[in-house]
Write a protein that holds these residues in place. Structure first.
Motif, short mmCIF file in Angstrom:
data_model
loop_
_atom_site.label_atom_id
_atom_site.label_comp_id
_atom_site.label_asym_id
_atom_site.label_seq_id
_atom_site.Cartn_x
_atom_site.Cartn_y
_atom_site.Cartn_z
N ASP A 31 62.17 -76.37 -26.84
CA ASP A 31 61.22 -76.65 -25.76
C ASP A 31 59.77 -76.47 -26.21
O ASP A 31 58.88 -77.19 -25.76
CB ASP A 31 61.53 -75.77 -24.54
CG ASP A 31 62.71 -76.31 -23.74
OD1 ASP A 31 63.06 -77.50 -23.93
OD2 ASP A 31 63.29 -75.55 -22.95
N ARG A 32 59.54 -75.50 -27.09
CA ARG A 32 58.17 -75.37 -27.62
C ARG A 32 57.78 -76.63 -28.38
O ARG A 32 56.67 -77.14 -28.26
CB ARG A 32 58.10 -74.17 -28.58
CG ARG A 32 58.24 -72.84 -27.90
CD ARG A 32 58.23 -71.73 -28.94
NE ARG A 32 58.81 -70.52 -28.41
CZ ARG A 32 59.34 -69.55 -29.14
NH1 ARG A 32 59.35 -69.64 -30.45
NH2 ARG A 32 59.86 -68.48 -28.57
N TYR A 33 58.74 -77.13 -29.16
CA TYR A 33 58.50 -78.36 -29.94
C TYR A 33 58.19 -79.52 -29.00
O TYR A 33 57.27 -80.31 -29.23
CB TYR A 33 59.73 -78.64 -30.80
CG TYR A 33 59.67 -79.95 -31.55
CD1 TYR A 33 58.76 -80.12 -32.61
CD2 TYR A 33 60.51 -81.01 -31.23
CE1 TYR A 33 58.70 -81.32 -33.30
CE2 TYR A 33 60.44 -82.20 -31.91
CZ TYR A 33 59.54 -82.35 -32.95
OH TYR A 33 59.48 -83.54 -33.62
N LYS A 34 58.98 -79.61 -27.90
CA LYS A 34 58.79 -80.68 -26.92
C LYS A 34 57.35 -80.67 -26.38
O LYS A 34 56.71 -81.71 -26.23
CB LYS A 34 59.78 -80.49 -25.78
CG LYS A 34 60.18 -81.76 -25.07
CD LYS A 34 61.09 -81.47 -23.89
CE LYS A 34 62.44 -80.90 -24.27
NZ LYS A 34 63.22 -80.46 -23.10
N LEU A 35 56.83 -79.49 -26.08
CA LEU A 35 55.46 -79.39 -25.56
C LEU A 35 54.43 -79.79 -26.61
O LEU A 35 53.46 -80.49 -26.31
CB LEU A 35 55.18 -77.97 -25.08
CG LEU A 35 55.73 -77.57 -23.72
CD1 LEU A 35 55.38 -76.11 -23.44
CD2 LEU A 35 55.16 -78.46 -22.61
N LEU A 36 54.65 -79.35 -27.85
CA LEU A 36 53.71 -79.69 -28.92
C LEU A 36 53.64 -81.20 -29.11
O LEU A 36 52.55 -81.79 -29.14
CB LEU A 36 54.11 -79.01 -30.23
CG LEU A 36 53.88 -77.50 -30.35
CD1 LEU A 36 54.50 -76.98 -31.65
CD2 LEU A 36 52.40 -77.16 -30.31
N ILE A 37 54.82 -81.84 -29.24
CA ILE A 37 54.76 -83.28 -29.56
C ILE A 37 54.45 -84.14 -28.34
O ILE A 37 53.98 -85.26 -28.47
CB ILE A 37 56.03 -83.81 -30.28
CG1 ILE A 37 57.25 -83.79 -29.37
CG2 ILE A 37 56.29 -83.09 -31.57
CD1 ILE A 37 58.35 -84.70 -29.92
N GLY A 38 54.68 -83.59 -27.14
CA GLY A 38 54.38 -84.37 -25.94
C GLY A 38 52.91 -84.30 -25.54
O GLY A 38 52.39 -85.21 -24.90
N CYS A 39 52.24 -83.23 -25.91
CA CYS A 39 50.86 -83.03 -25.44
C CYS A 39 49.82 -83.21 -26.54
O CYS A 39 48.65 -83.49 -26.22
CB CYS A 39 50.72 -81.64 -24.83
SG CYS A 39 51.79 -81.36 -23.41
N ILE A 40 50.19 -83.04 -27.79
CA ILE A 40 49.22 -83.28 -28.87
C ILE A 40 49.44 -84.72 -29.33
O ILE A 40 50.26 -85.00 -30.21
CB ILE A 40 49.40 -82.28 -30.03
CG1 ILE A 40 49.29 -80.85 -29.51
CG2 ILE A 40 48.34 -82.53 -31.11
CD1 ILE A 40 49.57 -79.78 -30.55
N VAL A 41 48.76 -85.64 -28.65
CA VAL A 41 48.98 -87.06 -28.88
C VAL A 41 47.66 -87.82 -28.85
O VAL A 41 46.73 -87.40 -28.16
CB VAL A 41 49.92 -87.67 -27.81
CG1 VAL A 41 51.33 -87.16 -27.99
CG2 VAL A 41 49.41 -87.38 -26.40
N PRO A 42 47.55 -88.95 -29.52
CA PRO A 42 48.50 -89.44 -30.52
C PRO A 42 48.27 -88.70 -31.83
O PRO A 42 47.17 -88.21 -32.08
CB PRO A 42 48.12 -90.91 -30.67
CG PRO A 42 46.64 -90.94 -30.37
CD PRO A 42 46.39 -89.86 -29.35
N ARG A 43 49.32 -88.62 -32.63
CA ARG A 43 49.18 -87.94 -33.93
C ARG A 43 49.23 -88.97 -35.06
O ARG A 43 50.11 -89.84 -35.06
CB ARG A 43 50.31 -86.92 -34.13
CG ARG A 43 50.28 -85.77 -33.13
CD ARG A 43 51.36 -84.73 -33.43
NE ARG A 43 52.69 -85.30 -33.49
CZ ARG A 43 53.39 -85.71 -32.44
NH1 ARG A 43 52.88 -85.63 -31.24
NH2 ARG A 43 54.59 -86.21 -32.60
#
Ligand SMILES: Cc1cc2nc3c(=O)[nH]c(=O)nc-3n(C[C@H](O)[C@H](O)[C@H](O)COP(=O)(O)O)c2cc1C
Length: 213
Positions: free
Chosen positions: A12-24
């Motif tokens: 779930d931590r990973y989900k928040l990182l990749i969902g909110c730090i966008v675009p990468r």
């Protein structure tokens, strides 16, 4: 929603990182094992660091069993058993599916170039090849690897590289070193299986002038 990371699972931590730090941006990293076998993998936890020395970073997390991904095994300094060199190729629309295919976890030493139908081109200053299909390649020597939780699943690692040579395809750069984003066609990663193109852009100055523009 207020979220305490300490109460979340690693997933779930990973989900928040990749969902909110966008675009990468996506570093498509080519490397070689100490015995010369090529490796290729995409990393979107990636960015530039500074210009003196010209430097960048990418972040291969530890595998579920806590071990290092192949790109880290290869790119880490020779004093740590690696080669100490890698190349960051810029991921573009032109080979996006083959880029995603190269994320297939293969056994150490097997080539994602072959799996994805991509091609090697010789680098000028480092042993790992650059990606022939990529219009931009940063040849790097590893300065340092920072490990946040060595040996643990999901632990982050920062591979810091000094850029020792840059390849840019002639048609997308001018004599003042301005690159043409329309020709580069870079892609970025969003959350889940999402990606973004870079056709919808806008400009503004920075600082107070941004309010007047
Ligand atoms: C677009 C994209 C971006 C990725 N970004 C990362 C990343 O930043 N960090 C990471 O550890 N894995 C990332 N992955 C997964 C790795 O590419 C995958 O684990 C790969 O098998 C690693 O290869 P290697 O063991 O050869 O280094 C990403 C995958 C894709 C498709």
């Amino acid at each position: 929603m207020e979220i305490d990371p300490a109460k979340l699972t690693i997933a779930d931590r990973y989900k928040l990182l990749i969902g909110c730090i966008v675009p990468r941006p996506i570093a498509f990293v080519s490397s070689v094992s100490p015995d010369g076998r090529p490796n290729l993998a995409p990393f979107s936890f990636f960015n530039g660091i500074g210009s003196d020395p010209m430097s960048l970073l990418f972040c291969p997390v530890n595998k579920p069993d806590g071990s290092e991904k192949d790109s880290l095994r290869n790119a880490k300094p020779a004093s740590e058993g690696g080669v100490g060199e890698f190349v960051v190729n810029v991921a573009t629309e032109d080979y996006s599916r083959r880029m995603a295919a190269a994320a297939e976890p293969l056994e150490y030493g097997a080539s994602e170039f072959e799996l994805a139908g991509l091609h090697e081109a010789p680098s000028l200053c480092v042993r790992p090849p650059r990606l022939a299909e990529s219009p931009v390649a940063f040849e790097c020597r590893t300065i340092q690897v920072v490990r946040l939780n060595p040996g643990k699943a999901g632990g982050g690692n920062i591979v810091i590289g000094e850029v020792v040579h840059v390849f840019v395809r002639d048609d997308l750069i001018n004599e003042r070193l301005h690159t043409d984003p329309e020709k580069l066609r870079a892609i970025g990663r969003m959350g889940g299986t999402g990606y973004t193109r870079t056709h919808d852009r806008f400009e503004m100055p920075q600082g107070k002038a941004a309010l007047d523009a």
